[in-house]
Each structure stands twice: as C-alpha cells, then as structure tokens.
Design a protein around this motif. Structure first.
Motif, PDB file in Angstrom:
ATOM      1  N   LYS A  68      -6.623   4.695  -7.071  1.00 25.68           N
ATOM      2  CA  LYS A  68      -5.654   5.357  -6.103  1.00 25.68           C
ATOM      3  C   LYS A  68      -5.322   7.067  -6.536  1.00 25.68           C
ATOM      4  O   LYS A  68      -4.962   7.423  -5.598  1.00 25.68           O
ATOM      5  N   GLY A  69      -5.548   7.241  -7.782  1.00 26.25           N
ATOM      6  CA  GLY A  69      -5.097   8.552  -8.047  1.00 26.25           C
ATOM      7  C   GLY A  69      -6.130   9.505  -8.145  1.00 26.25           C
ATOM      8  O   GLY A  69      -6.129  10.729  -8.380  1.00 26.25           O
ATOM      9  N   TYR A  70      -7.325   8.918  -7.670  1.00 29.75           N
ATOM     10  CA  TYR A  70      -8.652   9.732  -7.837  1.00 29.75           C
ATOM     11  C   TYR A  70      -8.646  11.063  -6.930  1.00 29.75           C
ATOM     12  O   TYR A  70      -8.968  12.198  -7.035  1.00 29.75           O
ATOM     13  N   ASN A  71      -8.152  10.854  -5.569  1.00 25.66           N
ATOM     14  CA  ASN A  71      -8.238  11.856  -4.573  1.00 25.66           C
ATOM     15  C   ASN A  71      -7.494  13.016  -4.820  1.00 25.66           C
ATOM     16  O   ASN A  71      -7.606  14.395  -5.026  1.00 25.66           O
ATOM     17  N   ILE A  72      -6.047  12.825  -5.336  1.00 22.99           N
ATOM     18  CA  ILE A  72      -5.346  13.815  -5.765  1.00 22.99           C
ATOM     19  C   ILE A  72      -5.745  14.659  -6.923  1.00 22.99           C
ATOM     20  O   ILE A  72      -5.514  15.725  -6.959  1.00 22.99           O
ATOM     21  N   ILE A  73      -6.173  13.677  -7.952  1.00 24.48           N
ATOM     22  CA  ILE A  73      -6.452  14.422  -9.148  1.00 24.48           C
ATOM     23  C   ILE A  73      -7.804  15.321  -8.647  1.00 24.48           C
ATOM     24  O   ILE A  73      -7.855  16.591  -9.112  1.00 24.48           O
ATOM     25  N   GLN A  74      -8.975  15.058  -8.030  1.00 26.55           N
ATOM     26  CA  GLN A  74      -9.912  15.756  -7.523  1.00 26.55           C
ATOM     27  C   GLN A  74      -9.523  17.015  -6.772  1.00 26.55           C
ATOM     28  O   GLN A  74      -9.907  18.202  -6.779  1.00 26.55           O
ATOM     29  N   SER A  75      -8.576  16.717  -5.918  1.00 26.28           N
ATOM     30  CA  SER A  75      -7.887  17.894  -5.077  1.00 26.28           C
ATOM     31  C   SER A  75      -7.465  19.090  -5.997  1.00 26.28           C
ATOM     32  O   SER A  75      -7.619  20.325  -5.729  1.00 26.28           O
ATOM     33  N   LYS A  76      -6.785  18.702  -6.733  1.00 24.55           N
ATOM     34  CA  LYS A  76      -6.025  19.609  -7.793  1.00 24.55           C
ATOM     35  C   LYS A  76      -6.946  20.407  -8.688  1.00 24.55           C
ATOM     36  O   LYS A  76      -6.757  21.583  -8.892  1.00 24.55           O
ATOM     37  N   HIS A 112       0.857  -1.060   0.160  1.00 27.11           N
ATOM     38  CA  HIS A 112       0.020  -0.183   0.038  1.00 27.11           C
ATOM     39  C   HIS A 112       0.752   1.330   0.172  1.00 27.11           C
ATOM     40  O   HIS A 112       0.558   2.197  -0.649  1.00 27.11           O
ATOM     41  N   ALA A 113       2.176   1.213   0.794  1.00 23.03           N
ATOM     42  CA  ALA A 113       2.898   2.409   0.820  1.00 23.03           C
ATOM     43  C   ALA A 113       3.513   2.494  -0.902  1.00 23.03           C
ATOM     44  O   ALA A 113       3.700   3.831  -1.166  1.00 23.03           O
ATOM     45  N   LEU A 114       3.730   1.386  -1.336  1.00 24.20           N
ATOM     46  CA  LEU A 114       4.437   1.674  -2.864  1.00 24.20           C
ATOM     47  C   LEU A 114       3.262   2.236  -3.850  1.00 24.20           C
ATOM     48  O   LEU A 114       3.773   2.996  -4.682  1.00 24.20           O
ATOM     49  N   GLU A 115       2.265   1.741  -3.474  1.00 25.88           N
ATOM     50  CA  GLU A 115       1.123   2.327  -4.450  1.00 25.88           C
ATOM     51  C   GLU A 115       0.968   3.740  -4.389  1.00 25.88           C
ATOM     52  O   GLU A 115       0.644   4.571  -5.450  1.00 25.88           O
ATOM     53  N   ARG A 116       1.047   4.204  -2.953  1.00 25.08           N
ATOM     54  CA  ARG A 116       0.923   5.625  -2.633  1.00 25.08           C
ATOM     55  C   ARG A 116       1.718   6.421  -3.343  1.00 25.08           C
ATOM     56  O   ARG A 116       1.722   7.442  -4.108  1.00 25.08           O
ATOM     57  N   ILE A 117       3.144   5.933  -3.330  1.00 27.85           N
ATOM     58  CA  ILE A 117       4.260   6.584  -4.049  1.00 27.85           C
ATOM     59  C   ILE A 117       4.151   6.839  -5.617  1.00 27.85           C
ATOM     60  O   ILE A 117       4.262   7.634  -6.120  1.00 27.85           O
ATOM     61  N   GLU A 118       3.622   5.374  -6.032  1.00 26.60           N
ATOM     62  CA  GLU A 118       3.529   5.321  -7.550  1.00 26.60           C
ATOM     63  C   GLU A 118       2.252   6.263  -7.803  1.00 26.60           C
ATOM     64  O   GLU A 118       2.510   6.762  -9.057  1.00 26.60           O
ATOM     65  N   VAL A 119       1.401   6.343  -7.274  1.00 29.19           N
ATOM     66  CA  VAL A 119       0.230   7.285  -7.635  1.00 29.19           C
ATOM     67  C   VAL A 119       0.511   8.697  -7.377  1.00 29.19           C
ATOM     68  O   VAL A 119       0.208   9.576  -8.156  1.00 29.19           O
ATOM     69  N   PHE A 120       1.576   8.872  -6.400  1.00 29.46           N
ATOM     70  CA  PHE A 120       2.035  10.311  -6.318  1.00 29.46           C
ATOM     71  C   PHE A 120       2.759  10.567  -7.444  1.00 29.46           C
ATOM     72  O   PHE A 120       2.561  12.068  -8.012  1.00 29.46           O
ATOM     73  N   LEU A 121       3.621   9.926  -8.043  1.00 32.80           N
ATOM     74  CA  LEU A 121       4.269  10.225  -9.170  1.00 32.80           C
ATOM     75  C   LEU A 121       3.772  10.280 -10.466  1.00 32.80           C
ATOM     76  O   LEU A 121       3.994  10.797 -11.499  1.00 32.80           O
TER      77      LEU A 121
END
Length: 367
Positions: free
Chosen positions: A221-229, A203-212
């Motif tokens: 996994k990338g939904y939250n950050i996309i909506q935030s931006k 789960h930690a690796l997935e967070r880093i990959e989604v961040f990148l």
C-alpha cells in the motif's frame, strides 16, 4: 458588442490553463514513451474536442446557461445513478465504457452542479442576500448538493466528492452565509470526524494508515507514495532530463500519467518546473477570485468562486498527495493529468470564467 466583450475578457485564465496543458503534454510525452504515446495522443485529441465547448461556454450568456441548469442537473443525477450499475474499474463504478473510450460522469457533473447550485441560491435570495440564512432555504441548497455527493461516495470516489464539498463551501461563503452556521459546521465536523473515521470502509482506512506511515508497507500500500517522493527528490533543481527519469522510465511510478504526473515533472524537469506550476495555479486561482468579485451579478460570482473551489482542491490534493502531505485519493491535476472527461470539464469551466469576466459591469459602463 462582441468587441467590447472580447476587450473586457480576463484572458489570463485561458493563457495560464494553456501553459499548464503544455507542461502536462510534455510530461505525458515522456511518461508514455514505449507505449506508442497513446495517452499523449489522446490528450491532444481531447483538447481539440474541448475547444468548441470552450467557445460555446464563452459566447452564450452564463445567465441563459444557468436557466437550463435544472434540466441538466436532473440528467446529471441520472448519469450518476446509472454509473452505479456498470462494471467496476479499479474497484470503483465511476466510468461508462464506450469501446476503448471511458466517460466519467462525476467529472462532467462538477460544472453542472456548480451552475445549478449557483442558480438555486440566487433564486433563494430573491428578496436579498440574507435570505440564504433562513434555515429552510439553507437546507434546500445543502440537500440538492448532498444528492450528487452521496452518489459519488457510493461509487466510491471520495476525492471527487470532496471537490464538490469544497466548491459548495466556497459558494456559501461568498453568498453571505452567517458566521454562526460556519462555527456550527466546524463544531459538527470536529465531532463527526472520529465517528466517521471508525466507520470508514477497510480500503479507506488502509489509505489513511499508509499516508501516516507509508514505510509500514513499502512493497504494498505504501509503494506508490514512496516512489513518488523518491522521484520528486531525485529531480533536485533542474531535473534528470526529459525521458531520463529513473522512476518514470523504469515503471516504478503508477499511474504516472494521471495521479502522479506531478512526480514525473518533478523528477525529469526539477524544482524549477514544479515551482512554475505552483505559481501558475496561484495566478489562476487569484484571477478567478477577482472575476468572482467583479462579476455583474450574484450568480456570476457564485459560478466563478465554485469553479475556483474545484481548481483549488484538485491542485492542493494532487500535489499534496504526491509529496506525502495528503492521502492518495486519485484526484487529477487540472490541465496537467491525462483524462478526457476532466480536460473537457476544465475547459468548459475556463469558458464560463471568460464569459463572466466579459460581462462584468465594466463592459456595460463602457458601452
């Protein structure tokens, strides 16, 4: 004497924290529309609960509080161990559940650990500040800091664990640690980063990959950050208006009252409001550094700068993750995000800062 303490107190830190709380309550009012404003009302209740703790932390001499930090530290470690046997919430064993109320010991333990480590390092320097550079004394300080950090990592809560690390680094830097240890630590980190990265849980690796690359999984996994931006970008200069944000009001931001409260503010109140928040944090951290520099003794300096490290990391990480510059870790924005344990802890920290500033050497010279 009390009048002189009041006069010498650095009230700016309290004023700034109340301004941040006010902005947070406005954002929570909007974010909880349609839910009977449950979290908004609870946040006000938690603030009222915080007031007596703030007052006690201000009026009781911090040296006296620090003397009891060993006992409180042991209790705190017990709570961090006990929470590992609770039922997981959102995949982490970080909370004690009392009916509808939750208690997060890792939040409350922040100030306990800062007090104890400051007290410990001060004791280790009984013969002078350079004593901390004796390797066995440094190992003792690091060991007692590693215990709560390790327990928090097990939960797992990497964001909060990192806050403890930053606080410890700030304290060690102010305590006069030799540059050779700093250089050595940087080299060790550089060597260990790739090793640790390869052994991180999935789960930690997935967070880093989604961040990148959040677009690689836009609906997962990338939904939250996309909506935030999207939310922050939509706010532009003055925002879409309170209660009018599309991402906020249509439920695209989650969790909008805690991790992504900054996104709510950016969307509905715009760049001016978010810039104001950054300015307030800069003022707060600058004043904390000043309090640490002017404290009457080493232990006061260590406590103040440790608190400054906590606030600095939380501000940097929360805002950084909402705009896509840092990985999402679930770290709350101090005074702004919803959270009872966090709010009470933050105001205890403010009380201690007021306490340290009130007892600066200046007040004793004037008496």
């Amino acid at each position: 004497m009390k009048k002189k303490l009041l006069k010498n107190t650095e009230w700016t830190v309290l004023i700034v924290s109340l301004l941040l709380l006010g902005i947070g309550l406005i954002a929570l009012f909007s974010a909880t529309q349609g839910t009977e404003y449950v979290e908004f009302k609870k946040q006000i209740q938690w603030f009222l609960i915080s007031i007596p703790f703030l007052i006690l932390a201000y009026f009781i001499d911090y040296n006296l509080i620090a003397r009891f930090s060993t006992v409180i530290y042991i209790v705190s470690i017990g709570l961090l161990v006990g929470v590992l046997f609770t039922e997981p919430i959102n995949g982490a064993r970080s909370w004690y559940q009392f009916g509808k109320t939750t208690l997060q010991p890792s939040e409350l333990s922040k100030i306990v650990v800062i007090l104890f480590i400051s007290f410990l390092i001060n004791k280790l320097q009984i013969r002078g500040r350079k004593e901390i550079n004796k390797i066995w004394k440094l190992i003792i300080a690091l060991l007692f800091m590693a215990i709560p950090i390790g327990l928090i990592i097990i939960q797992p809560d990497y964001g909060t664990a990192m806050a403890y690390v930053i606080a410890m680094l700030f304290i060690l830097f102010v305590s006069g640690i030799d540059k050779k240890y700093i250089i050595t630590a940087c080299l060790v980190v550089a060597i260990l980063v790739p090793v640790v990265y390869k052994n991180l849980p999935t789960h930690a690796l997935e967070r880093i990959e989604v961040f990148l690359n959040p677009e690689s999984d836009p609906r997962g996994k990338g939904y939250n950050i996309i909506q935030s931006k999207l939310a922050i970008g939509a706010g532009q200069l003055v925002g879409m208006g309170l209660l009018q944000g599309n991402q906020t009001q249509l439920g695209f931001l989650h969790p909008k009252t805690t991790d992504f409260i900054f996104s709510v503010i950016g969307e509905e109140l715009g760049f001016i409001a978010t810039a104001a928040i950054l300015v307030l944090y800069v003022v707060l951290i600058t004043k904390i550094i000043y309090i640490a520099k002017t404290a009457k003794d080493n232990i006061g300096s260590y406590i103040a700068i440790g608190i400054g490290g906590i606030f600095f990391f939380h501000m940097l990480e929360n805002i950084g993750m909402t705009i896509g510059l840092l990985p999402i870790t679930g770290v709350p924005l101090p005074f702004v995000s919803y959270g009872g344990s966090s709010l009470v802890t933050n105001f205890i920290c403010i009380g201690l800062l007021l306490n340290i500033s009130a007892r600066r050497q200046k007040s004793y010279l004037e008496s």
